[in-house]
Design a protein around this motif. Structure first.
Motif, PDB file in Angstrom:
ATOM      1  N   LEU A  93      48.806  45.180  55.485  1.00 34.83           N
ATOM      2  CA  LEU A  93      48.457  44.186  56.502  1.00 34.83           C
ATOM      3  C   LEU A  93      49.063  44.497  57.872  1.00 34.83           C
ATOM      4  O   LEU A  93      48.375  44.349  58.883  1.00 34.83           O
ATOM      5  N   PRO A  94      50.313  44.949  57.953  1.00 37.44           N
ATOM      6  CA  PRO A  94      50.858  45.265  59.281  1.00 37.44           C
ATOM      7  C   PRO A  94      50.097  46.352  60.036  1.00 37.44           C
ATOM      8  O   PRO A  94      50.198  46.431  61.261  1.00 37.44           O
ATOM      9  N   THR A  95      49.315  47.176  59.353  1.00 38.52           N
ATOM     10  CA  THR A  95      48.573  48.226  60.048  1.00 38.52           C
ATOM     11  C   THR A  95      47.466  47.669  60.934  1.00 38.52           C
ATOM     12  O   THR A  95      46.919  48.387  61.752  1.00 38.52           O
ATOM     13  N   PHE A  96      47.152  46.385  60.787  1.00 37.68           N
ATOM     14  CA  PHE A  96      46.124  45.756  61.598  1.00 37.68           C
ATOM     15  C   PHE A  96      46.689  45.177  62.899  1.00 37.68           C
ATOM     16  O   PHE A  96      45.943  44.690  63.735  1.00 37.68           O
ATOM     17  N   TYR A  97      47.994  45.226  63.044  1.00 33.72           N
ATOM     18  CA  TYR A  97      48.652  44.632  64.204  1.00 33.72           C
ATOM     19  C   TYR A  97      49.384  45.690  65.018  1.00 33.72           C
ATOM     20  O   TYR A  97      49.786  46.717  64.501  1.00 33.72           O
ATOM     21  N   THR A  98      49.581  45.396  66.300  1.00 39.53           N
ATOM     22  CA  THR A  98      50.253  46.346  67.179  1.00 39.53           C
ATOM     23  C   THR A  98      51.760  46.174  67.183  1.00 39.53           C
ATOM     24  O   THR A  98      52.475  47.047  67.647  1.00 39.53           O
ATOM     25  N   THR A 131      50.040  40.344  67.579  1.00 40.05           N
ATOM     26  CA  THR A 131      49.011  40.957  68.414  1.00 40.05           C
ATOM     27  C   THR A 131      48.127  41.866  67.571  1.00 40.05           C
ATOM     28  O   THR A 131      48.584  42.870  67.027  1.00 40.05           O
ATOM     29  N   MET A 132      46.858  41.484  67.470  1.00 37.13           N
ATOM     30  CA  MET A 132      45.892  42.245  66.672  1.00 37.13           C
ATOM     31  C   MET A 132      45.501  43.525  67.416  1.00 37.13           C
ATOM     32  O   MET A 132      45.395  43.535  68.638  1.00 37.13           O
ATOM     33  N   LYS A 133      45.283  44.589  66.672  1.00 32.22           N
ATOM     34  CA  LYS A 133      44.794  45.831  67.267  1.00 32.22           C
ATOM     35  C   LYS A 133      43.370  45.611  67.780  1.00 32.22           C
ATOM     36  O   LYS A 133      42.654  44.750  67.281  1.00 32.22           O
ATOM     37  N   PRO A 134      42.950  46.404  68.763  1.00 34.63           N
ATOM     38  CA  PRO A 134      41.548  46.334  69.204  1.00 34.63           C
ATOM     39  C   PRO A 134      40.633  46.689  68.021  1.00 34.63           C
ATOM     40  O   PRO A 134      41.065  47.288  67.038  1.00 34.63           O
ATOM     41  N   MET A 135      39.382  46.321  68.140  1.00 32.59           N
ATOM     42  CA  MET A 135      38.444  46.484  67.021  1.00 32.59           C
ATOM     43  C   MET A 135      38.391  47.921  66.505  1.00 32.59           C
ATOM     44  O   MET A 135      38.302  48.134  65.295  1.00 32.59           O
ATOM     45  N   ALA A 136      38.486  48.909  67.372  1.00 35.52           N
ATOM     46  CA  ALA A 136      38.444  50.308  66.917  1.00 35.52           C
ATOM     47  C   ALA A 136      39.628  50.610  66.002  1.00 35.52           C
ATOM     48  O   ALA A 136      39.472  51.234  64.945  1.00 35.52           O
ATOM     49  N   PHE A 182      41.409  48.320  64.404  1.00 30.80           N
ATOM     50  CA  PHE A 182      41.255  47.442  63.249  1.00 30.80           C
ATOM     51  C   PHE A 182      40.310  48.071  62.232  1.00 30.80           C
ATOM     52  O   PHE A 182      40.588  48.102  61.038  1.00 30.80           O
ATOM     53  N   LYS A 183      39.203  48.607  62.743  1.00 32.42           N
ATOM     54  CA  LYS A 183      38.205  49.223  61.871  1.00 32.42           C
ATOM     55  C   LYS A 183      38.783  50.431  61.141  1.00 32.42           C
ATOM     56  O   LYS A 183      38.542  50.624  59.940  1.00 32.42           O
ATOM     57  N   LYS A 184      39.586  51.224  61.840  1.00 32.39           N
ATOM     58  CA  LYS A 184      40.222  52.391  61.226  1.00 32.39           C
ATOM     59  C   LYS A 184      41.168  51.950  60.107  1.00 32.39           C
ATOM     60  O   LYS A 184      41.159  52.525  59.017  1.00 32.39           O
ATOM     61  N   ALA A 185      41.958  50.905  60.364  1.00 29.32           N
ATOM     62  CA  ALA A 185      42.877  50.389  59.346  1.00 29.32           C
ATOM     63  C   ALA A 185      42.102  49.783  58.178  1.00 29.32           C
ATOM     64  O   ALA A 185      42.498  49.907  57.019  1.00 29.32           O
ATOM     65  N   TRP A 186      40.970  49.132  58.496  1.00 27.24           N
ATOM     66  CA  TRP A 186      40.137  48.504  57.463  1.00 27.24           C
ATOM     67  C   TRP A 186      39.613  49.548  56.477  1.00 27.24           C
ATOM     68  O   TRP A 186      39.678  49.378  55.272  1.00 27.24           O
ATOM     69  N   PHE A 187      39.102  50.649  57.005  1.00 26.88           N
ATOM     70  CA  PHE A 187      38.539  51.677  56.135  1.00 26.88           C
ATOM     71  C   PHE A 187      39.604  52.522  55.451  1.00 26.88           C
ATOM     72  O   PHE A 187      39.301  53.255  54.519  1.00 26.88           O
TER      73      PHE A 187
END
Length: 91
Positions: free
Chosen positions: A31-36, A42-47, A49-54
């Motif tokens: 979960l922390p990989t989605f935050y800065t 602070t959520m990472k930008p969508m790009a 976020f998408k990288k962490a999601w996959f």
């Protein structure tokens, strides 16, 4: 002796079946990989976020999508779930 062993087994199962363990927001080590930041404010930008999601396993993505579909689980994680649902829960 068998009664003691049975009681210890029941307690072990009860502690192991903690209801909090059903919450993927607390279980997921990634979960922390989605935050800065370390405070996860602070959520990472969508790009990012998408990288962490996959980078998550298919199973973890399905768990997170299911949690975000539940309004009660989604409420404290609005921005995160918005991103998950924007990705369409892509597995």
């Amino acid at each position: 002796m068998r009664k003691k062993l049975a009681c210890v087994a029941v307690l072990a199962i009860a502690f192991g079946a903690n209801p909090a363990s059903a919450n993927p927001f607390t279980d997921l080590a990634a979960l922390p990989t989605f935050y800065t930041d370390a405070t996860m404010k602070t959520m990472k930008p969508m790009a990012g976020f998408k990288k962490a999601w996959f980078a998550l396993s298919k199973h973890d993505r399905a768990k997170m999508t299911k949690a975000c579909d539940d309004p009660a689980m989604r409420k404290p994680h609005v921005q995160f779930c918005a991103n998950v649902l924007a990705l369409g829960g892509v597995n």
